[in-house]
Motif scaffolding. Sequence first.
Motif, mmCIF file in Angstrom:
data_model
loop_
_atom_site.group_PDB
_atom_site.id
_atom_site.type_symbol
_atom_site.label_atom_id
_atom_site.label_comp_id
_atom_site.label_asym_id
_atom_site.label_seq_id
_atom_site.Cartn_x
_atom_site.Cartn_y
_atom_site.Cartn_z
ATOM 1 N N LEU A 1 0.817 -1.208 0.000
ATOM 2 C CA LEU A 1 0.000 0.000 0.000
ATOM 3 C C LEU A 1 0.849 1.256 0.000
ATOM 4 C CD1 LEU A 1 -2.814 -1.033 2.531
ATOM 5 C CD2 LEU A 1 -3.007 -0.808 0.035
ATOM 6 N N GLU A 2 1.908 1.264 0.730
ATOM 7 C CA GLU A 2 2.796 2.428 0.742
ATOM 8 C C GLU A 2 3.433 2.639 -0.632
ATOM 9 O OE1 GLU A 2 5.545 1.737 3.875
ATOM 10 O OE2 GLU A 2 4.214 2.510 5.472
ATOM 11 N N SER A 3 3.715 1.564 -1.315
ATOM 12 C CA SER A 3 4.270 1.693 -2.667
ATOM 13 C C SER A 3 3.234 2.279 -3.629
ATOM 14 C CB SER A 3 4.742 0.324 -3.165
ATOM 15 O OG SER A 3 5.217 0.425 -4.481
ATOM 16 N N ASP A 4 1.991 1.772 -3.512
ATOM 17 C CA ASP A 4 0.934 2.310 -4.372
ATOM 18 C C ASP A 4 0.669 3.779 -4.056
ATOM 19 O OD1 ASP A 4 0.752 -0.166 -5.512
ATOM 20 O OD2 ASP A 4 -1.008 -0.788 -4.329
ATOM 21 N N LEU A 5 0.696 4.134 -2.769
ATOM 22 C CA LEU A 5 0.456 5.523 -2.376
ATOM 23 C C LEU A 5 1.563 6.434 -2.901
ATOM 24 C CD1 LEU A 5 -1.200 7.599 -0.787
ATOM 25 C CD2 LEU A 5 0.127 6.964 1.259
ATOM 26 N N PHE A 6 2.775 5.970 -2.886
ATOM 27 C CA PHE A 6 3.882 6.780 -3.379
ATOM 28 C C PHE A 6 3.747 6.992 -4.881
ATOM 29 C CE2 PHE A 6 8.141 7.027 -5.249
ATOM 30 C CZ PHE A 6 8.607 8.182 -4.616
ATOM 31 N N VAL A 7 3.367 5.954 -5.595
ATOM 32 C CA VAL A 7 3.218 6.091 -7.055
ATOM 33 C C VAL A 7 2.042 7.022 -7.380
ATOM 34 C CG1 VAL A 7 2.684 4.868 -9.187
ATOM 35 C CG2 VAL A 7 4.268 3.864 -7.507
ATOM 36 N N ALA A 8 0.935 6.875 -6.631
ATOM 37 C CA ALA A 8 -0.250 7.702 -6.908
ATOM 38 C C ALA A 8 -0.002 9.155 -6.537
ATOM 39 C CB ALA A 8 -1.458 7.166 -6.143
ATOM 40 N N SER A 9 0.756 9.414 -5.501
ATOM 41 C CA SER A 9 1.023 10.796 -5.099
ATOM 42 C C SER A 9 1.899 11.524 -6.098
ATOM 43 C CB SER A 9 1.690 10.819 -3.714
ATOM 44 O OG SER A 9 2.950 10.153 -3.756
ATOM 45 N N ASN B 1 -5.416 15.576 -2.440
ATOM 46 C CA ASN B 1 -6.809 15.488 -2.030
ATOM 47 C C ASN B 1 -7.629 14.577 -2.928
ATOM 48 O OD1 ASN B 1 -6.387 17.282 0.116
ATOM 49 N ND2 ASN B 1 -6.679 19.050 -1.233
ATOM 50 N N ALA B 2 -6.991 13.875 -3.816
ATOM 51 C CA ALA B 2 -7.727 12.989 -4.727
ATOM 52 C C ALA B 2 -8.316 11.845 -3.927
ATOM 53 C CB ALA B 2 -6.796 12.461 -5.807
ATOM 54 N N PRO B 3 -9.489 11.328 -4.356
ATOM 55 C CA PRO B 3 -10.125 10.226 -3.609
ATOM 56 C C PRO B 3 -9.244 8.987 -3.507
ATOM 57 C CG PRO B 3 -11.672 11.238 -5.093
ATOM 58 C CD PRO B 3 -10.353 11.830 -5.442
ATOM 59 N N SER B 4 -8.526 8.648 -4.555
ATOM 60 C CA SER B 4 -7.684 7.444 -4.505
ATOM 61 C C SER B 4 -6.553 7.597 -3.494
ATOM 62 C CB SER B 4 -7.111 7.162 -5.904
ATOM 63 O OG SER B 4 -6.377 8.300 -6.362
ATOM 64 N N ILE B 5 -6.019 8.847 -3.421
ATOM 65 C CA ILE B 5 -4.954 9.086 -2.434
ATOM 66 C C ILE B 5 -5.519 8.962 -1.035
ATOM 67 C CG2 ILE B 5 -3.324 10.786 -1.564
ATOM 68 C CD1 ILE B 5 -2.536 9.600 -4.234
ATOM 69 N N GLN B 6 -6.722 9.507 -0.821
ATOM 70 C CA GLN B 6 -7.357 9.422 0.486
ATOM 71 C C GLN B 6 -7.630 7.956 0.872
ATOM 72 O OE1 GLN B 6 -7.972 11.889 2.609
ATOM 73 N NE2 GLN B 6 -7.153 13.478 1.248
ATOM 74 N N THR B 7 -8.048 7.151 -0.080
ATOM 75 C CA THR B 7 -8.348 5.744 0.191
ATOM 76 C C THR B 7 -7.079 4.976 0.561
ATOM 77 O OG1 THR B 7 -10.220 5.853 -1.336
ATOM 78 C CG2 THR B 7 -9.352 3.655 -0.761
ATOM 79 N N LEU B 8 -6.016 5.207 -0.215
ATOM 80 C CA LEU B 8 -4.759 4.505 0.085
ATOM 81 C C LEU B 8 -4.193 4.908 1.443
ATOM 82 C CD1 LEU B 8 -3.021 4.617 -3.425
ATOM 83 C CD2 LEU B 8 -3.997 2.605 -2.268
ATOM 84 N N THR B 9 -4.350 6.201 1.757
ATOM 85 C CA THR B 9 -3.847 6.668 3.050
ATOM 86 C C THR B 9 -4.612 6.021 4.192
ATOM 87 O OG1 THR B 9 -3.217 8.778 2.037
ATOM 88 C CG2 THR B 9 -3.408 8.699 4.442
ATOM 89 N N SER B 10 -5.937 5.954 4.029
ATOM 90 C CA SER B 10 -6.760 5.313 5.071
ATOM 91 C C SER B 10 -6.409 3.836 5.226
ATOM 92 C CB SER B 10 -8.237 5.464 4.743
ATOM 93 O OG SER B 10 -8.590 6.836 4.682
ATOM 94 N N ARG B 11 -6.194 3.151 4.132
ATOM 95 C CA ARG B 11 -5.853 1.718 4.221
ATOM 96 C C ARG B 11 -4.496 1.505 4.884
ATOM 97 N NH1 ARG B 11 -6.859 -1.219 -1.396
ATOM 98 N NH2 ARG B 11 -6.217 -2.958 -0.028
ATOM 99 N N VAL B 12 -3.540 2.386 4.603
ATOM 100 C CA VAL B 12 -2.222 2.276 5.255
ATOM 101 C C VAL B 12 -2.349 2.473 6.765
ATOM 102 C CG1 VAL B 12 0.036 3.379 5.472
ATOM 103 C CG2 VAL B 12 -0.910 2.880 3.199
ATOM 104 N N GLU B 13 -3.188 3.459 7.163
ATOM 105 C CA GLU B 13 -3.361 3.698 8.594
ATOM 106 C C GLU B 13 -4.037 2.499 9.290
ATOM 107 O OE1 GLU B 13 -5.576 7.243 8.845
ATOM 108 O OE2 GLU B 13 -3.885 8.562 8.287
ATOM 109 N N ILE B 14 -5.029 1.907 8.626
ATOM 110 C CA ILE B 14 -5.702 0.747 9.208
ATOM 111 C C ILE B 14 -4.731 -0.424 9.362
ATOM 112 C CG2 ILE B 14 -7.492 -0.981 8.806
ATOM 113 C CD1 ILE B 14 -9.139 1.256 7.469
#
Length: 437
Positions: free
Chosen positions: A299-307, A313-326
């Motif tokens: 997930l951190e890899s996907d978040l880095f690529v998406a960022s 503030n994009a929805p996909s970035i918000q979703t990946l961030t939430s999943r990493v925190e969980i």
Amino acid sequence: MDGELRATRVPERETKLVTDLTSRGGLVARAGQVLRRMLGRRPEADVVSPLELPIAMPARRPPWAMISFIACVVLPGVATVLYLAFIASDQYIAETRAVVRAVEQEALPSSSTSTGTSSSGSGSSSGPGSSTAYATTTPNAYIVTNYIRSRAMVDALGKTLDLRAIFRRPEADFWARLESDASVEDLVDHWKRVVTTYVDGPSGIVTIKIRAFRRDDALELTQAVVKLSEQLVNEISERARRDSMRFAEQEVRRGDARVRAALLELRRYRDEAGLIDPVKAADETSKLLMQLMAEKIRLESDLFVASRTLNRNAPSIQTLTSRVEIVELQIAKLKGQLTGESADARNVAASLARFEELEVQRQFSERLYTMAQDGLERARITAERQSVYFAVFVPPALPEESQFPRRVAYSFLVPLALMVLWSIVALIWASVLDHRT
């Protein structure tokens, strides 16, 4: 010339004798005083004439010496010879020889295969067809001989034989027979006089000889003694087998109680901890933790690529961030369970040490219980066979001739012994008189 020469030589010899005797100082006088005291006369002078001493000694022999010699040597010696020749009754001896043998060691099949060693602990297993080795047991032989000469043997013989009648046969003489009013102690003393036991130390052979006034009595007594001795050996062996079985059964019961206690303690712990097997729970938790850490990395890899391509503030970035925190929260919770840092959940680390301790106790108790069962089986197999034997290799036989008393030998030995004792006492008494003067 020859007559004069002889006449001159005789005085010279007498003078020389007088000189030799008087040169010893007070020795002659001392001897004269001792002789006078032995004769009951008071010494008239300190010194006696040396010429009178050799003549007086044979003529003035003390009367007490001859009287004591006759009273202590001659009369008892003659009485002994007359008793042995005309009064002493014949006694017959029955003899038997036996040996106490024990099973030294016999290989037994072991039911325990987990240790890989034999039941005897020697590291090599033997089949049930192994040969049996025997060895003589000298201590048991001494036990048998002491039992034969004890009151227990007399009491045991009295249940089947009339010992008083046997030792008071009509043909018995007054000195050798048992008294009519003899007590039990007198009977035991008489039994010890007529029975002879000997144990040969190196070989362990037991020799038993019993005297009686009749041939049949000697044989019957010896056979009864052999039977009772064998019963004693069997009782010793049976007692040892019973003790072995009792000890093995106690060990099995103790092992069973220990296993039950270990299982009960383990069940209580599982109920309190809520875990059937903390080790397996720890393994499962570790596996789940590894999966979550791998998921976090992905997930951190996907978040880095998406960022890099999308706005923060994009929805996909918000979703990946939430999943990493969980995932991070789940990882922290699992780590808390493993390391004992979790306060709201039953952690595995806190219960793993106690569980391992109880598990070791259970395994140890089960191992001891298995060993106790093997020991009980070996004791049972041993108890089914006799381990000590009273083997008679010279059975008692009916005697044909009397071997006791030894009339000729005792007729010489008894007077000789009396003579030696009288000589010792006479020398001591003469020495006492010599020191009193």
